[in-house]
Design a protein around this motif. Structure first.
Motif, short mmCIF file in Angstrom:
data_model
loop_
_atom_site.label_atom_id
_atom_site.label_comp_id
_atom_site.label_asym_id
_atom_site.label_seq_id
_atom_site.Cartn_x
_atom_site.Cartn_y
_atom_site.Cartn_z
N LYS A 137 71.73 26.72 61.33
CA LYS A 137 70.96 27.79 62.11
C LYS A 137 70.10 27.50 60.99
N LYS A 138 70.12 28.01 59.67
CA LYS A 138 69.12 28.27 58.35
C LYS A 138 69.06 27.31 57.24
N VAL A 139 68.18 27.14 56.78
CA VAL A 139 68.27 26.07 55.74
C VAL A 139 67.32 26.62 55.16
N GLU A 140 67.09 26.47 52.75
CA GLU A 140 66.36 27.04 52.73
C GLU A 140 66.21 25.49 50.86
N MET A 141 64.89 25.68 50.47
CA MET A 141 64.63 24.59 49.52
C MET A 141 65.71 25.59 48.47
N LEU A 142 65.87 24.59 47.89
CA LEU A 142 66.69 24.09 46.33
C LEU A 142 66.15 25.96 45.23
N PRO A 143 66.11 26.65 44.78
CA PRO A 143 66.04 27.40 44.43
C PRO A 143 65.17 25.86 42.53
N MET A 144 64.14 26.16 42.86
CA MET A 144 63.91 24.66 41.39
C MET A 144 64.98 25.13 39.52
N LEU A 165 68.22 20.80 49.62
CA LEU A 165 68.33 22.53 51.02
C LEU A 165 69.16 22.24 50.05
N ARG A 166 69.73 23.73 50.73
CA ARG A 166 70.91 24.71 50.94
C ARG A 166 70.80 25.02 52.52
N GLY A 167 72.16 24.88 53.20
CA GLY A 167 72.64 25.82 54.25
C GLY A 167 72.83 26.52 55.03
N GLU A 168 72.95 27.58 55.30
CA GLU A 168 73.72 28.96 55.46
C GLU A 168 74.88 28.59 55.73
N GLU A 221 68.06 25.33 39.55
CA GLU A 221 69.09 25.21 40.70
C GLU A 221 69.19 23.57 40.27
N LEU A 222 67.92 22.62 40.38
CA LEU A 222 67.87 21.77 40.87
C LEU A 222 68.64 20.67 39.97
N LEU A 223 68.51 20.64 38.48
CA LEU A 223 69.35 19.69 37.31
C LEU A 223 70.44 20.18 37.84
N PRO A 224 71.13 21.59 37.40
CA PRO A 224 72.62 21.53 37.47
C PRO A 224 73.26 21.15 39.06
N VAL A 225 72.17 20.51 40.18
CA VAL A 225 73.60 20.55 41.68
C VAL A 225 73.13 19.24 42.00
#
Length: 155
Positions: free
Chosen positions: A81-88, A51-54, A90-94
């Motif tokens: 305050k807010k987190v979101e799932m990492l877009p698919m 996930l990625r946090g604000e 971006e998974l491999l590069p991250v």
């Protein structure tokens, strides 16, 4: 069985684990399917979500395969305050991992990691060994210590 980077890292850290293989079904990469194929309790198999946090940036959450991460609880655990799932895409590069083979062990960088509190109910849990079709089974305490995970309510 192929020795994955995750296994090499655990070997180097002298952490006991068991590796389990199962046939990969490209049409069903779910952890529930993997648990069924391995013949183990779904609650003891954990998926790795990024996930990625604000404010806090990337974070890793490990939750049982049948569960869904509660974004508010994950944000609270991370102090954001807010987190979101990492877009698919971006998974491999991250992380260095692909969908269905993402492990909390051995990512490109070390990210804050949170292990769902339910892991404490099990003597051993399974997480991806870093490739589709292979899991490592180890104690949640060993996993937590190795990745620096904090126990949290994530679902």
């Amino acid at each position: 069985m192929v020795k994955t980077n995750v296994m090499r890292l655990l070997d180097a850290a002298k952490i006991a684990y068991e590796a389990k293989e199962y046939p990969v079904d490209e049409n069903d990469l779910s952890g529930s399917h993997a648990a069924d194929l391995m013949g183990v309790d779904h609650g003891s198999v954990f998926k790795t979500l990024v996930l990625r946090g604000e404010k806090t940036g990337y974070m890793v959450c490990c939750i049982p395969v049948d569960g869904e991460v509660d974004l508010k609880k994950a944000a609270r655990a991370a102090g954001d305050k807010k987190v979101e799932m990492l877009p698919m895409k971006e998974l491999l590069p991250v992380t260095g991992y692909v969908r269905g083979g993402c492990s909390p062990i051995g990512m490109k960088k070390r990210f804050p990691t949170y292990l769902d509190r339910s892991a404490g109910e099990y003597e051993k849990i399974a997480v991806s060994a870093g490739m589709r079709g292979v899991q490592v089974i180890l104690s949640p305490a060993d996993l937590g210590r190795y990745v620096g995970a904090e126990m949290a309510d994530l679902m």
